[in-house]
Design a protein around this motif. Structure first.
Motif, PDB file in Angstrom:
ATOM      1  N   MET A 286      -0.163   2.028  -4.586  1.00 57.85           N
ATOM      2  CA  MET A 286       0.748   2.888  -3.826  1.00 57.85           C
ATOM      3  C   MET A 286       2.206   2.436  -3.930  1.00 57.85           C
ATOM      4  SD  MET A 286      -0.991   5.342  -2.836  1.00 57.85           S
ATOM      5  CE  MET A 286      -2.737   5.749  -2.732  1.00 57.85           C
ATOM      6  N   SER A 287       2.415   1.175  -4.246  1.00 55.61           N
ATOM      7  CA  SER A 287       3.792   0.694  -4.397  1.00 55.61           C
ATOM      8  C   SER A 287       4.424   1.164  -5.701  1.00 55.61           C
ATOM      9  CB  SER A 287       3.823  -0.837  -4.336  1.00 55.61           C
ATOM     10  OG  SER A 287       3.265  -1.408  -5.511  1.00 55.61           O
ATOM     11  N   LYS A 288       3.594   1.675  -6.631  1.00 56.52           N
ATOM     12  CA  LYS A 288       4.095   2.018  -7.961  1.00 56.52           C
ATOM     13  C   LYS A 288       4.104   3.517  -8.246  1.00 56.52           C
ATOM     14  CE  LYS A 288       2.940  -2.395 -10.189  1.00 56.52           C
ATOM     15  NZ  LYS A 288       2.740  -3.139  -8.931  1.00 56.52           N
ATOM     16  N   VAL A 289       3.447   4.310  -7.407  1.00 57.81           N
ATOM     17  CA  VAL A 289       3.432   5.758  -7.633  1.00 57.81           C
ATOM     18  C   VAL A 289       4.704   6.375  -7.044  1.00 57.81           C
ATOM     19  CG1 VAL A 289       0.915   5.870  -7.651  1.00 57.81           C
ATOM     20  CG2 VAL A 289       2.155   6.147  -5.490  1.00 57.81           C
ATOM     21  N   PRO A 290       4.998   7.632  -7.360  1.00 57.74           N
ATOM     22  CA  PRO A 290       6.205   8.268  -6.807  1.00 57.74           C
ATOM     23  C   PRO A 290       6.213   8.245  -5.282  1.00 57.74           C
ATOM     24  CG  PRO A 290       5.289   9.588  -8.585  1.00 57.74           C
ATOM     25  CD  PRO A 290       4.292   8.505  -8.323  1.00 57.74           C
ATOM     26  N   ALA A 291       7.394   8.196  -4.705  1.00 53.90           N
ATOM     27  CA  ALA A 291       7.545   8.140  -3.257  1.00 53.90           C
ATOM     28  C   ALA A 291       6.913   9.349  -2.576  1.00 53.90           C
ATOM     29  CB  ALA A 291       9.021   8.041  -2.889  1.00 53.90           C
ATOM     30  N   SER A 292       7.000  10.523  -3.225  1.00 55.04           N
ATOM     31  CA  SER A 292       6.408  11.729  -2.628  1.00 55.04           C
ATOM     32  C   SER A 292       4.902  11.603  -2.496  1.00 55.04           C
ATOM     33  CB  SER A 292       6.744  12.952  -3.484  1.00 55.04           C
ATOM     34  OG  SER A 292       6.196  12.818  -4.790  1.00 55.04           O
ATOM     35  N   TYR A 293       4.296  10.899  -3.429  1.00 58.30           N
ATOM     36  CA  TYR A 293       2.854  10.663  -3.397  1.00 58.30           C
ATOM     37  C   TYR A 293       2.502   9.776  -2.206  1.00 58.30           C
ATOM     38  CZ  TYR A 293      -1.770   9.747  -5.534  1.00 58.30           C
ATOM     39  OH  TYR A 293      -3.122   9.659  -5.802  1.00 58.30           O
ATOM     40  N   ARG A 294       3.260   8.709  -2.014  1.00 55.56           N
ATOM     41  CA  ARG A 294       3.030   7.804  -0.878  1.00 55.56           C
ATOM     42  C   ARG A 294       3.263   8.529   0.442  1.00 55.56           C
ATOM     43  NH1 ARG A 294       6.066   4.341  -4.116  1.00 55.56           N
ATOM     44  NH2 ARG A 294       7.927   4.641  -2.798  1.00 55.56           N
ATOM     45  N   ASP A 295       4.372   9.263   0.522  1.00 55.58           N
ATOM     46  CA  ASP A 295       4.719   9.928   1.775  1.00 55.58           C
ATOM     47  C   ASP A 295       3.695  10.982   2.164  1.00 55.58           C
ATOM     48  OD1 ASP A 295       6.970   8.366   1.832  1.00 55.58           O
ATOM     49  OD2 ASP A 295       8.312   9.934   1.053  1.00 55.58           O
ATOM     50  N   SER A 296       3.000  11.521   1.166  1.00 53.71           N
ATOM     51  CA  SER A 296       2.002  12.556   1.432  1.00 53.71           C
ATOM     52  C   SER A 296       0.624  11.986   1.736  1.00 53.71           C
ATOM     53  CB  SER A 296       1.903  13.502   0.229  1.00 53.71           C
ATOM     54  OG  SER A 296       3.124  14.182   0.030  1.00 53.71           O
ATOM     55  N   GLY A 297       0.467  10.677   1.607  1.00 56.37           N
ATOM     56  CA  GLY A 297      -0.826  10.074   1.894  1.00 56.37           C
ATOM     57  C   GLY A 297      -1.913  10.466   0.921  1.00 56.37           C
ATOM     58  N   LEU A 298      -1.550  10.797  -0.301  1.00 58.50           N
ATOM     59  CA  LEU A 298      -2.543  11.237  -1.272  1.00 58.50           C
ATOM     60  C   LEU A 298      -3.385  10.060  -1.760  1.00 58.50           C
ATOM     61  CD1 LEU A 298      -0.385  13.743  -3.346  1.00 58.50           C
ATOM     62  CD2 LEU A 298      -2.178  14.282  -1.674  1.00 58.50           C
ATOM     63  N   PHE A 299      -4.640  10.344  -2.032  1.00 58.86           N
ATOM     64  CA  PHE A 299      -5.550   9.316  -2.556  1.00 58.86           C
ATOM     65  C   PHE A 299      -6.500  10.024  -3.502  1.00 58.86           C
ATOM     66  CE2 PHE A 299      -9.411   6.483  -1.850  1.00 58.86           C
ATOM     67  CZ  PHE A 299      -8.969   5.525  -2.751  1.00 58.86           C
ATOM     68  N   ILE A 300      -6.113  10.108  -4.759  1.00 54.42           N
ATOM     69  CA  ILE A 300      -6.872  10.855  -5.757  1.00 54.42           C
ATOM     70  C   ILE A 300      -7.712   9.884  -6.577  1.00 54.42           C
ATOM     71  CG2 ILE A 300      -6.697  12.384  -7.751  1.00 54.42           C
ATOM     72  CD1 ILE A 300      -3.946  13.255  -6.592  1.00 54.42           C
ATOM     73  N   GLN A 301      -9.004  10.129  -6.633  1.00 55.50           N
ATOM     74  CA  GLN A 301      -9.876   9.216  -7.367  1.00 55.50           C
ATOM     75  C   GLN A 301     -10.519   9.841  -8.585  1.00 55.50           C
ATOM     76  OE1 GLN A 301     -12.153   7.853  -3.740  1.00 55.50           O
ATOM     77  NE2 GLN A 301     -11.916   5.940  -4.796  1.00 55.50           N
ATOM     78  N   GLY A 302     -10.638  11.132  -8.622  1.00 51.04           N
ATOM     79  CA  GLY A 302     -11.328  11.760  -9.733  1.00 51.04           C
ATOM     80  C   GLY A 302     -10.492  12.837 -10.370  1.00 51.04           C
ATOM     81  N   LYS A 303     -11.129  13.637 -11.207  1.00 50.91           N
ATOM     82  CA  LYS A 303     -10.435  14.712 -11.901  1.00 50.91           C
ATOM     83  C   LYS A 303     -10.495  15.997 -11.071  1.00 50.91           C
ATOM     84  CE  LYS A 303     -11.784  12.876 -16.429  1.00 50.91           C
ATOM     85  NZ  LYS A 303     -12.486  13.160 -17.696  1.00 50.91           N
ATOM     86  N   GLY A 304      -9.470  16.836 -11.202  1.00 49.68           N
ATOM     87  CA  GLY A 304      -9.529  18.173 -10.677  1.00 49.68           C
ATOM     88  C   GLY A 304      -9.592  18.279  -9.173  1.00 49.68           C
ATOM     89  N   ASN A 305     -10.553  19.066  -8.705  1.00 49.74           N
ATOM     90  CA  ASN A 305     -10.610  19.426  -7.300  1.00 49.74           C
ATOM     91  C   ASN A 305     -11.127  18.272  -6.451  1.00 49.74           C
ATOM     92  OD1 ASN A 305      -9.786  22.013  -7.957  1.00 49.74           O
ATOM     93  ND2 ASN A 305     -11.888  22.712  -8.304  1.00 49.74           N
ATOM     94  N   GLY A 306     -10.640  18.236  -5.244  1.00 49.03           N
ATOM     95  CA  GLY A 306     -11.103  17.257  -4.285  1.00 49.03           C
ATOM     96  C   GLY A 306     -11.754  17.949  -3.110  1.00 49.03           C
ATOM     97  N   ALA A 307     -11.929  17.218  -2.049  1.00 44.08           N
ATOM     98  CA  ALA A 307     -12.585  17.765  -0.866  1.00 44.08           C
ATOM     99  C   ALA A 307     -11.981  17.125   0.374  1.00 44.08           C
ATOM    100  CB  ALA A 307     -14.078  17.500  -0.915  1.00 44.08           C
ATOM    101  N   PRO A 308     -11.338  17.916   1.248  1.00 45.48           N
ATOM    102  CA  PRO A 308     -10.765  17.335   2.462  1.00 45.48           C
ATOM    103  C   PRO A 308     -11.797  16.621   3.326  1.00 45.48           C
ATOM    104  CG  PRO A 308      -9.945  19.565   2.110  1.00 45.48           C
ATOM    105  CD  PRO A 308     -11.034  19.350   1.113  1.00 45.48           C
ATOM    106  N   TRP A 309     -13.032  17.133   3.352  1.00 47.90           N
ATOM    107  CA  TRP A 309     -14.048  16.485   4.174  1.00 47.90           C
ATOM    108  C   TRP A 309     -14.409  15.111   3.628  1.00 47.90           C
ATOM    109  CZ3 TRP A 309     -18.654  15.777   1.485  1.00 47.90           C
ATOM    110  CH2 TRP A 309     -18.845  16.585   0.355  1.00 47.90           C
ATOM    111  N   GLN A 310     -14.260  14.910   2.317  1.00 55.93           N
ATOM    112  CA  GLN A 310     -14.490  13.585   1.763  1.00 55.93           C
ATOM    113  C   GLN A 310     -13.323  12.647   2.090  1.00 55.93           C
ATOM    114  OE1 GLN A 310     -16.147  12.866  -2.052  1.00 55.93           O
ATOM    115  NE2 GLN A 310     -17.198  14.846  -2.173  1.00 55.93           N
ATOM    116  N   ILE A 311     -12.107  13.178   2.079  1.00 56.99           N
ATOM    117  CA  ILE A 311     -10.963  12.375   2.523  1.00 56.99           C
ATOM    118  C   ILE A 311     -11.158  11.987   3.983  1.00 56.99           C
ATOM    119  CG2 ILE A 311      -8.488  12.389   2.961  1.00 56.99           C
ATOM    120  CD1 ILE A 311      -9.096  12.124   0.044  1.00 56.99           C
ATOM    121  N   ALA A 312     -11.730  12.900   4.787  1.00 50.23           N
ATOM    122  CA  ALA A 312     -12.023  12.572   6.184  1.00 50.23           C
ATOM    123  C   ALA A 312     -13.039  11.437   6.267  1.00 50.23           C
ATOM    124  CB  ALA A 312     -12.538  13.806   6.925  1.00 50.23           C
TER     125      ALA A 312
END
Length: 860
Positions: free
Chosen positions: A608-634
């Motif tokens: 997180m210290s190396k990705v763009p600031a907008s990515y950090r500020d948005s709390g994004l956590f992408i682990q795979g390709k394509g679509n994600g699932a908010p319930w999995q982030i939950a």
């Protein structure tokens, strides 16, 4: 003189009796009515001076007018299952006790008193500490100098300010006369009769672990071989005997408590062949049969035969999943059927469990029996999709027990906790008797033996002994594997649950694909999180030339989605958090597991210290390709909030705070209902990973009708007759993919995914443009789309995109996770209020389904 003595005795009896009555009356959950037998028992106790004489005579039973130490909470002992009084100077069932950080300062020990100040000597074990050195948790059994009438509850105060207690005189010789053993008669892949003797293991002294010793008694775990009539060891079959020798008021042996565990655990033994073995089984004292075990072979109907796969195990417990009790004379009589209940509000305040709503209404649990190789109420086919009681930070049945503290719900929690021993997750070396480490963050971990980076466990099996066949009634799946043993250990303190929790944690790490050179790219835009060649799952390198964080795949990798990382890291963190400060067997289990979790948190922070600031500020956590699932982030939020509570470090807090920004940032720009859906898209119009929550879209399943003549889009109900009465606003964003909506291909103009903006909105119609204020698009033909993505400023009056929002569904899950963040002090107020409103207006009923019903504060 005789009369004076009698009067004095009666007065003393009355005084002690009144003290006991006050203790009973203080119970927070008193029985609605006391049975007549209970009243008679109490009156008889008051009139029998012999019990008083024994209590007064006890050398270590003291009464203080003002008890020493701060009162922290209470533990209740229940005698509600018989019509007989429990005599004085009994030893309580084992129980666990959590502490808030700072409540039990370093060097202090808890002490236990009755309401009248009477001290109750206790044996402690499993002590683990918070970062400031104060006690986090210990397991306990207490000797009570008073009796408990039938149908009654006795309160024990838990106080700070105690000191280390003297050990009891209990030794391994105490259980020699009982001659306890487990006997197997072979059916398939096992010939003849095989016996694992507790005394044999005690004499050999190769695998004797002294777990505890104190004034209430001593506890050991003793390993022994299964031997045939010629005395030869089997080689694969092994038995762990858990045994407690209870200490009386005069240091006499009161009796034994016993639980056996039969296993085929060895990863480094090739002969005899690693395979299923079928047999009948008995628990014996000498030649006397205490229990004939019934179990499973290939169907759910239990029978006389038990099939034990390699790397699985089962226990000798009866249907109630409790240890057996034998009196000191060796007879298989049981003491009164007692149980303990803990202070649930204090447990929540400690942080060791989430802030569940203790006022939730819960139906009484159905009776569930423990059966070797059975399933309890756990789902066999763990890969089954859909919401289940198994899935979540804690399984549904454990939350029910926390709230009700009832006997029936306790039984379910106990049964399911023992049941998961049948999963093929017990990977131990014969050489060390320990679970197998496979991550070499350090070159050596005391007592764990050689580190095996090339080994892999679970169903893949490489490096270690490979069973043939390698299957069972269970269909394990990391993405849905329930955490069945954490809560049973927290409330019982019984060591077998900690052993299972530890084995499952090691197994999670072994399950990760060998190799630790997978690189997470930090330069955006990029089409996926990985950069360069995939190199295994156990460790992540942050950037091509960045730091390698060994073991971090526990948190940062999940081929099956974020949920895999959520539940995997949950189990490892829980075992790391509860592993004793001073392990009784000397093995560095705690250090190894904490190294893995520390490495995971550090890798997350590094990334997180190396990705763009907008990515950090948005709390994004992408682990795979394509679509994600908010319930999995939950799910990840649930897990990480919990981890930061039980393993509080600067880095674990950093991970938690980052994830909180995912919910917070989105709530400030869009309706949270957009995330209460099955999936969301992490790709932008150029098929690159998004860098900001402003690019995040959630799935929408209603109907859009594209009119080629007017170039307008009309909103209407979908197939499920929901979500069709909202109105678009200028600037709302829509996304379409040819995969999800093939009919939209002409509109995409060859792009794999397209983003469009609502313009010229009127009532329930709007037009689409490629920019927020651009020219409306013309449609090549009339279209109807029922599956697409959107980000709306307001979805009113609707509440969620996806129809299947039940008490265990998406919106309840999201609301519970965000409430947990709020209880941890994270800034998620807007997101919480929005999700809370959604759940409230959906009329979600949490009756009997409380695993998502968290409060936004730990203050009860």
């Amino acid at each position: 003189m005789v009369i004076d003595s009698l009067v004095l005795a009666l007065v003393c009896c009355a005084a002690v009796g009144i003290g006991l009555l006050l203790a009973i009356a203080r119970s927070r959950r008193p029985p609605p009515s006391r049975p007549a037998g209970g009243r008679r028992g109490l009156m008889l106790w008051l009139l029998v001076p012999g019990w008083l004489g024994r209590a007064v005579a006890a050398s270590d039973s003291t009464k203080a007018a003002t008890p020493i130490g701060k009162r922290l909470c209470v533990v209740r002992v229940h005698n509600k299952h018989t019509d007989r009084r429990q005599g004085a100077h009994f030893v309580t069932p084992m129980f666990g006790q959590a502490f808030r950080q700072g409540d039990m300062p370093a060097g202090e020990r808890p002490h236990f008193t009755l309401a009248d100040g009477t001290e109750c000597p206790a044996t402690l074990w499993g002590i683990t500490s918070w970062p400031d050195g104060s006690m986090k948790f210990c397991a306990v059994m207490v000797r009570i100098p008073h009796s408990i009438p039938a149908g009654s509850v006795l309160e024990i105060d838990v106080r700070a300010g105690g000191s280390v207690a003297k050990p009891s005189p209990r030794t391994l010789e105490d259980f020699a006369p009982a001659d306890l053993s487990v006997v197997l008669d072979g059916i398939t892949a096992l010939d003849g009769t095989w016996r694992a003797s507790l005394n044999d293991g005690a004499r050999a002294r190769r695998d004797v672990v002294p777990i505890a010793n104190g004034p209430a008694g001593a506890i050991w775990r003793v390993g022994s071989e299964f031997r045939n009539q010629a005395g030869s060891p089997h080689g694969q079959l092994y038995c762990w005997h858990y045994v407690a020798a209870l200490n009386g008021a005069e240091n006499e042996l009161l009796g034994l408590r016993y639980l056996g565990r039969v296993a085929q655990p060895w990863t480094d033994v090739a002969q005899p062949k690693a395979q299923h073995r079928e047999f009948s089984a008995e628990l014996r004292t000498g030649t006397r049969v205490l229990r004939r075990l019934r179990g499973h072979v290939a169907v759910e109907m239990p029978g006389d035969a038990i099939r034990l796969p390699h790397y699985a195990s089962f226990f000798t417990a009866g249907p109630d999943a409790r240890w057996d009790t034998l009196h000191a004379n060796g007879n298989p009589e049981t003491e009164q059927r007692l149980r303990t209940s803990l202070d649930a509000a204090y447990y929540i305040a400690s942080g060791l469990v989430p802030p569940y709503d203790l006022s939730a209404e819960i139906a009484e649990g159905e009776v569930t029996d423990y059966v070797p190789m059975g399933r309890g109420t756990v789902t066999r086919a763990m890969g089954t999709t859909g919401e289940r009681a198994d899935i979540g930070l804690l399984p549904e049945w454990n939350v029910r027990h926390l709230i009700t503290q009832s006997d029936a719900h306790e039984r379910i929690a106990r049964v399911n906790g023992l049941t998961v021993a049948g999963l093929r997750l017990t990977f131990r070396k014969r050489e060390t008797l320990q679970p197998v480490p496979c991550v070499d963050i350090r070159t050596r971990y005391e007592g764990l033996g050689r580190i095996e980076p090339s080994w892999r466990g679970y169903i893949y099996m490489s490096g270690m002994t490979v069973p043939s066949p390698n299957e069972s009634l269970w269909r394990e799946d990391t993405a849905h594997r329930p955490g069945c043993t954490y809560w049973p250990y927290l409330f019982t303190g019984e060591p077998q649950y900690l052993d299972l929790l530890t084995e499952h944690a090691f197994a999670h790490i072994l399950e990760l694909n060998q190799g630790n050179e997978t690189v997470w790219g930090t330069t955006f835009p990029r089409p996926e999180v990985l950069e360069g060649k995939w190199g295994g799952e156990r460790g992540i390198r942050v950037g091509v030339n960045g730091t390698l964080h060994k073991g971090s795949g526990v948190l940062l990798y999940g081929i099956g989605g974020t949920r895999m990382a959520a539940w995997r890291s949950r189990d490892v963190a829980q075992a790391a958090a509860l592993a004793p400060d001073s392990p009784p067997d000397g093995a560095a289990v705690r250090l190894y597991l904490r190294d893995v979790m520390d490495s995971s948190y550090a890798a997350f922070r590094d990334y997180m210290s190396k990705v763009p600031a907008s990515y950090r500020d948005s709390g994004l956590f992408i682990q795979g390709k394509g679509n994600g699932a908010p319930w999995q982030i939950a799910y990840m939020s649930w897990s990480v909030c919990h981890q930061a509570d039980i393993l509080p470090t600067a880095n674990s807090k950093h991970v938690r705070e980052h994830l909180s920004r995912f919910w917070s940032s989105f709530s400030k720009i869009a309706d949270m209902a957009c995330l209460a859906a099955y999936v969301c898209t992490y790709k932008d119009a150029d098929d690159m990973l998004i860098q900001s929550s402003s690019q995040l879209l959630g799935s929408l399943r209603c109907q859009l009708t594209f009119d080629a003549k007017t170039s307008r889009v009309s909103i209407s109900e979908g197939k499920q007759k929901t979500n069709g009465d909202w109105r678009a606003q200028n600037g709302d964003v829509f996304g379409f993919t040819e995969k999800r909506s093939p009919e939209i291909a002409p509109l995409l103009n060859g792009r794999s995914e397209g983003r469009f903006y609502a313009v010229n909105c009127q009532q329930q119609t709007f037009q689409l443009a490629t920019t927020p204020s651009g020219k409306p698009l013309a449609f090549p033909k009339d279209l109807t789309v029922t599956d697409f993505f959107a980000r709306l400023r307001s979805f009113a009056p609707n509440l969620a995109f996806d129809a299947p929002n039940s008490p265990s569904g998406y919106s309840a899950n999201l609301r519970g996770a965000v409430a947990y963040h709020k209880a941890c002090g994270d800034d998620v107020e807007i997101a919480y209020q929005s999700l809370h409103k959604i759940v409230r207006e959906q009329h979600v009923k949490f009756f009997n389904r409380p695993k998502y019903l968290t409060k936004d504060s730990r203050i009860s």
